[in-house]
Scaffold this motif. Structure first.
Motif, PDB file in Angstrom:
ATOM      1  N   GLN A   1       3.140  16.439  10.828  1.00 60.65           N
ATOM      2  CA  GLN A   1       2.490  15.411  10.132  1.00 60.65           C
ATOM      3  C   GLN A   1       1.156  15.039   9.966  1.00 60.65           C
ATOM      4  O   GLN A   1       0.581  15.679  10.677  1.00 60.65           O
ATOM      5  N   CYS A   2       0.821  14.171   9.238  1.00 62.59           N
ATOM      6  CA  CYS A   2      -0.639  13.921   9.096  1.00 62.59           C
ATOM      7  C   CYS A   2      -0.863  12.579   9.729  1.00 62.59           C
ATOM      8  O   CYS A   2      -0.032  11.601   9.386  1.00 62.59           O
ATOM      9  N   GLU A   3      -1.526  12.382  10.565  1.00 67.68           N
ATOM     10  CA  GLU A   3      -2.016  11.377  11.378  1.00 67.68           C
ATOM     11  C   GLU A   3      -3.359  10.770  11.114  1.00 67.68           C
ATOM     12  O   GLU A   3      -4.275  11.425  11.514  1.00 67.68           O
ATOM     13  N   PHE A   4      -3.531   9.484  10.870  1.00 65.35           N
ATOM     14  CA  PHE A   4      -4.673   9.011  10.754  1.00 65.35           C
ATOM     15  C   PHE A   4      -4.907   7.638  11.743  1.00 65.35           C
ATOM     16  O   PHE A   4      -3.914   6.780  11.890  1.00 65.35           O
ATOM     17  N   ARG A   5      -6.069   7.704  12.488  1.00 66.91           N
ATOM     18  CA  ARG A   5      -6.475   6.535  13.472  1.00 66.91           C
ATOM     19  C   ARG A   5      -7.592   5.932  13.037  1.00 66.91           C
ATOM     20  O   ARG A   5      -8.586   6.498  12.816  1.00 66.91           O
TER      21      ARG A   5
ATOM     22  N   GLY B   1      -3.333   2.748  12.798  1.00 65.98           N
ATOM     23  CA  GLY B   1      -3.297   4.122  12.128  1.00 65.98           C
ATOM     24  C   GLY B   1      -2.121   4.095  11.374  1.00 65.98           C
ATOM     25  O   GLY B   1      -1.457   3.007  11.216  1.00 65.98           O
ATOM     26  N   ALA B   2      -1.973   5.253  10.340  1.00 65.69           N
ATOM     27  CA  ALA B   2      -0.925   5.824   9.834  1.00 65.69           C
ATOM     28  C   ALA B   2      -0.445   7.141   9.959  1.00 65.69           C
ATOM     29  O   ALA B   2      -1.124   7.978  10.116  1.00 65.69           O
ATOM     30  N   ILE B   3       0.988   7.199   9.941  1.00 66.34           N
ATOM     31  CA  ILE B   3       1.551   8.607   9.979  1.00 66.34           C
ATOM     32  C   ILE B   3       2.042   8.925   8.394  1.00 66.34           C
ATOM     33  O   ILE B   3       2.722   8.136   7.693  1.00 66.34           O
TER      34      ILE B   3
ATOM     35  N   VAL C   1       0.937  -1.313  -0.013  1.00 66.04           N
ATOM     36  CA  VAL C   1       0.219   0.019   0.140  1.00 66.04           C
ATOM     37  C   VAL C   1       0.837   1.333   0.031  1.00 66.04           C
ATOM     38  O   VAL C   1       0.672   2.154  -0.957  1.00 66.04           O
ATOM     39  N   ALA C   2       1.757   1.223   0.762  1.00 70.71           N
ATOM     40  CA  ALA C   2       2.846   2.378   1.027  1.00 70.71           C
ATOM     41  C   ALA C   2       3.555   2.878  -0.357  1.00 70.71           C
ATOM     42  O   ALA C   2       3.577   3.819  -0.929  1.00 70.71           O
TER      43      ALA C   2
ATOM     44  N   VAL D   1       4.920   7.194   4.108  1.00 79.12           N
ATOM     45  CA  VAL D   1       3.786   6.797   5.166  1.00 79.12           C
ATOM     46  C   VAL D   1       4.203   5.587   5.867  1.00 79.12           C
ATOM     47  O   VAL D   1       5.034   4.629   5.308  1.00 79.12           O
ATOM     48  N   ALA D   2       3.704   5.495   6.891  1.00 75.71           N
ATOM     49  CA  ALA D   2       3.955   4.366   7.985  1.00 75.71           C
ATOM     50  C   ALA D   2       2.767   4.051   8.720  1.00 75.71           C
ATOM     51  O   ALA D   2       2.094   4.580   9.121  1.00 75.71           O
TER      52      ALA D   2
END
Length: 133
Positions: free
Chosen positions: A126-130, A75-77, A56-57, A69-70
């Motif tokens: 950063q953008c952080e998604f949870r 979630g993802a950073i 995906v990354a 992206v990690a």
């Protein structure tokens, strides 16, 4: 499969156009657009199931959605989201949030909701998604 390239500035200008016509309702449209992109990305990455998030990354980077992206289980950073404009007061990477929802739904094999808790567009590091429980 054929791809069309547009600049980050064009991409953001299109977003502002939608916002000027639809106001906050455009955010739901952007989210749903992200779902469409995310379905395809998740399906492609599942072919490499043992390295799903790595796949995906690579797809997200290759398609220009992110610079980096990690992923983790919850979630993802993201660094360098194509959606991150400047001077925002709220997180605004709605399409990327939609992509993340479909990526995690495929991985977890259940419906999920994602929240963007920080965003480069509003000055965060950063953008952080949870993933919401």
């Amino acid at each position: 499969m054929r791809f069309v390239k547009i600049s980050q500035e064009e991409f953001q200008n299109i977003g502002r156009l939608y916002e000027s016509v639809m106001s906050f309702a455009s955010y739901g449209l952007f989210l749903r657009e992200g779902h469409v992109f995310g379905e395809d990305i998740a399906d492609m990455a599942m072919k490499e199931a043992d390295s799903y998030f790595e796949s995906v990354a690579e797809i997200l980077k290759a398609r220009g959605w992110v610079e980096d992206v990690a992923f983790s289980e919850n979630g993802a950073i993201v660094h360098g989201s194509v959606e991150a404009g400047t001077g925002w007061t709220e997180p605004g990477c709605h399409r990327l949030r939609g992509i993340m929802e479909k990526v995690y739904e495929k991985y977890l094999n259940r419906k999920v909701s994602i929240t963007e808790v920080s965003c480069e567009g509003k000055g965060d590091k950063q953008c952080e998604f949870r993933v919401n429980d």
